[in-house]
Design a protein around this motif. Structure first.
Motif: not given
Length: 287
Positions: A222, A225, A228, A239, A241
């Protein structure tokens, strides 16, 4: 038409024909075989008797695909020569409107739930805008019958979503929010202690990790990225991304039992990601 001109005209159609066959059959190898069979039949045909070469080739490839699918039904031990690609749908009220577009960039695993005729009608009409009259000719049915097959297929594809999808999506939404906020404890709350992580990267790995290690991986991803968003991936909440430059980094699907994620399937292999054709949207969620 000379042999050279015929070969040139066929090559102009090859890319589209392979795309049709691959979405029908789920295998690049089988798709290329179907298109090659169409070329062999064309070479034996008097080209001057063909008024619409594109339509003629679509009909031949469609019938070859139908025969292949029916053969698979009688020989269930046959398997794909490569992993089926992923269907990624926007998690939004416009999702149904995006169904055909999304399927157009990747073969849907749930298409296997369709009969050969339904599959052909759905793929040719919804993805390649072939008329129901033409589809009916391929299937030996009326245009109305072809339309009914496509409509029934569309309902089946949408019907593959789990009954408890809203609750499952809520779990993934909470998981994604915790990842964006760097909330490690929040990630752990969403994960089964014995969560399984499957990764399709360049080298590939299938490992059983503790929740803490999975949470660490997700948190690290996360941070890397640029954006997302939630998505529906092969009928499961997931999910997607991207990097800060808009490059697709990965697609994850989550299997949820009793409100916790018990399995995560992650795809980061650039070859498979490129084949998905997933593009960033302004509505994508940001960190």
């Amino acid at each position: 038409m000379t042999g050279e001109a015929l070969a040139s005209a066929f090559e102009e159609q090859r890319g589209r024909l392979v795309a049709v066959a691959q979405r029908m059959l789920g295998s690049r190898t089988d798709a290329e075989d179907a298109v090659q069979e169409a070329w062999l039949r064309l070479a034996r045909q008097d080209a001057d008797t063909i008024d619409n070469l594109s339509g003629w080739l679509t009909t031949v490839v469609g019938r070859v695909c139908i025969d292949t699918l029916r053969s698979r039904k009688t020989r269930p031990e046959d398997s794909y020569d490569e992993p089926p690609e992923l269907l990624v749908l926007d998690d939004s009220p416009e999702e149904d409107a995006l169904l055909a577009e999304s399927v157009g960039v990747a073969l849907v695993v749930v298409l296997d739930a369709l009969g050969p005729a339904e599959r052909l009608a759905f793929v040719l009409h919804d993805l390649f805008a072939v008329s129901f009259a033409e589809i009916g000719e391929i299937l030996g049915k009326s245009a109305d019958a072809a339309k009914m097959l496509a409509s029934r297929a569309r309902r089946k594809v949408r019907g593959q979503r789990p009954a408890d999808e809203p609750r499952q999506r809520a779990v993934v939404d909470a998981f994604l929010a915790a990842a964006r906020e760097g909330d490690f404890d929040g990630l752990l709350e969403m994960l089964d202690p014995d969560v399984t992580w499957r990764s399709q990267s360049r080298h590939g790995e299938v490992v059983r990790l503790g929740a803490a290690e999975v949470a660490t991986r997700v948190q690290r991803g996360a941070r890397a990225a640029g954006s997302t968003r939630p998505a529906l991936v092969n009928g499961k909440p997931g999910i997607v991304s991207w990097s800060r430059t808009g490059k697709l980094l990965g697609v994850m699907t989550c299997t949820i039992v009793d409100g916790r994620i018990v399995e995560i399937d992650s795809v980061s292999d650039p070859r498979r990601l490129a084949a998905m054709g997933v593009t960033s949207r302004e509505s994508s969620s940001s960190k």
